[in-house]
Design an enzyme around this catalytic site. Structure first.
Site, PDB file in Angstrom:
ATOM      1  N   ASP A  46       0.919  -1.252   0.086  1.00  0.00           N
ATOM      2  CA  ASP A  46      -0.179   0.093   0.010  1.00  0.00           C
ATOM      3  C   ASP A  46       0.726   1.143  -0.027  1.00  0.00           C
ATOM      4  O   ASP A  46       1.538   1.554   0.954  1.00  0.00           O
ATOM      5  CB  ASP A  46      -0.843   0.019   1.213  1.00  0.00           C
ATOM      6  N   TYR A  51       3.282   9.812  -0.490  1.00  0.00           N
ATOM      7  CA  TYR A  51       4.380   9.284   0.100  1.00  0.00           C
ATOM      8  C   TYR A  51       5.627   9.373  -0.211  1.00  0.00           C
ATOM      9  O   TYR A  51       6.743   9.221   0.402  1.00  0.00           O
ATOM     10  CB  TYR A  51       3.980   7.615   0.528  1.00  0.00           C
ATOM     11  N   LYS A  76      -2.653   5.763  -4.359  1.00  0.00           N
ATOM     12  CA  LYS A  76      -3.751   6.843  -4.078  1.00  0.00           C
ATOM     13  C   LYS A  76      -3.491   8.041  -4.948  1.00  0.00           C
ATOM     14  O   LYS A  76      -2.279   8.678  -4.887  1.00  0.00           O
ATOM     15  CB  LYS A  76      -3.670   6.976  -2.554  1.00  0.00           C
ATOM     16  N   HIS A 107      -7.306   9.946  -2.146  1.00  0.00           N
ATOM     17  CA  HIS A 107      -6.723   9.858  -0.617  1.00  0.00           C
ATOM     18  C   HIS A 107      -7.329  10.710   0.341  1.00  0.00           C
ATOM     19  O   HIS A 107      -7.527  10.077   1.573  1.00  0.00           O
ATOM     20  CB  HIS A 107      -5.288  10.524  -0.707  1.00  0.00           C
TER      21      HIS A 107
END
Length: 250
Positions: A46, A51, A76, A107
Site C-alpha cells: 500500500d 508518500y 492513491k 486519498h
C-alpha cells in the site's frame, strides 16, 4: 489465524493484510523495507502519491521476482503538485513500472475536485480503461460516501480509514455504512496505540493477552482489526522478524 482474501463488490479479491509505506519515505531504506516485507509473506503493498515512495515500491516488487498477478498494489491520488487524477495515475504507473494498479484510491475527500461526483466519474473512467482493477476512497466519512453513491455508476470497492481501539467508536458508523453498501473498510494506524501512545488504557488488555498466549503485542492488535472484518494496513517494523510477526495474527 490466516489472512484470507476478501471479495470486493466488483468481483475482485484483496489480500486482507497490506504492508503500508506511509512512514518509509523514499530512497534505499524504502526499497529495503518493502523488500523485507515481501520476503516474509506480504503480498499487498500500500503506497500513495504523497508518500514519495512509489518508485521504491516498484523497485522492491521487481526485485522480488513475483509475477504481476501475485502481488497486489494499492496506491492513491493525493493531488501532489496540483496534478489531476488522470496525470497522477499515469505517473504512478510509470514509477511502479506496471500497466495497472489493483486498487486506486482518492486519498482525502477535499481532493475530489471540483466536487465528489465529478472526481468519481474520472475514477470510473480509469477503471473502464483498465488502469485500475478496483477504485475506492480514503478518509471518507458517511456524508462524503452518501454524496458519492448518489451519482456513482460504480460503487467504491473500499474506504481506507484510521482504525484502532481508541477511534473505533468514532469510526464504527463509517464501517457499518460501508458494510450496508458493500464497501470494504481498510484500516490504517492499527498499531498506533503501541507505537505512538504507549501507556494508554488499551495496554493492560493487550499485555494480558500477550502474557496468556505468548504472542507479540502487534499480533494482538492485528487480530483485533481482523475480527472487525477490515483489511489491515500495517506499517514499518524494525526487522524482518518483527515484520513476520505482523504478517501473523493470533
Amino acid at each position: 489465524m490466516p489472512w484470507d482474501s476478501i471479495k470486493l463488490n466488483d468481483g475482485t479479491t484483496i489480500p486482507s493484510i497490506a504492508f503500508g509505506t506511509w512512514t518509509l519515505g523514499g530512497g534505499t531504506q524504502g526499497t529495503d523495507y518493502i523488500t523485507q516485507a515481501i520476503s516474509v509473506g506480504f503480498a499487498h503493498i500500500d503506497t500513495a502519491q504523497m508518500y514519495g515512495n512509489e518508485l521504491e515500491a516498484g523497485r522492491a516488487i521487481r526485485k522480488s521476482g513475483l509475477a504481476r498477478q501475485d502481488i497486489y498494489i494499492t496506491t492513491k491520488y493525493s493531488g501532489t503538485n496540483g496534478l489531476d487524477i488522470e496525470t497522477s495515475i499515469g505517473n504512478s504507473l510509470k514509477y511502479l513500472e506496471v500497466d495497472y494498479v489493483d486498487l486506486y484510491l482518492i486519498h482525502f475527500p477535499h481532493l475530489a475536485t471540483p466536487d465528489i461526483p465529478t472526481a468519481w466519474a474520472k475514477m470510473e473512467k480509469l477503471k473502464e480503461d483498465g488502469l485500475a482493477k478496483s477504485i475506492g476512497v480514503s478518509n471518507f466519512g458517511v456524508p462524503e460516501l452518501e454524496i458519492l453513491l448518489s451519482s456513482a455508476k460504480i460503487k467504491p470497492a473500499a474506504n481506507q480509514i484510521e482504525l484502532h481501539p481508541y477511534v473505533y467508536a468514532q469510526q464504527l458508523p463509517v464501517i457499518e455504512y460501508g458494510n450496508r453498501h458493500g464497501i470494504v473498510s481498510e484500516a490504517f494506524s492499527i498499531l498506533v496505540p503501541l507505537m505512538c501512545h504507549p501507556g494508554g488504557p488499551v495496554d493492560n488488555t493487550v499485555n494480558a493477552i500477550v502474557d496468556c498466549l505468548k504472542v507479540a503485542a502487534e499480533q494482538v492488535l492485528l487480530a483485533w482489526a481482523k475480527s472487525k472484518g477490515v483489511v489491515a494496513v500495517t506499517f514499518v517494523a524494525i526487522s524482518p522478524f518483527r515484520l513476520s510477526l505482523q504478517e501473523d495474527a493470533v
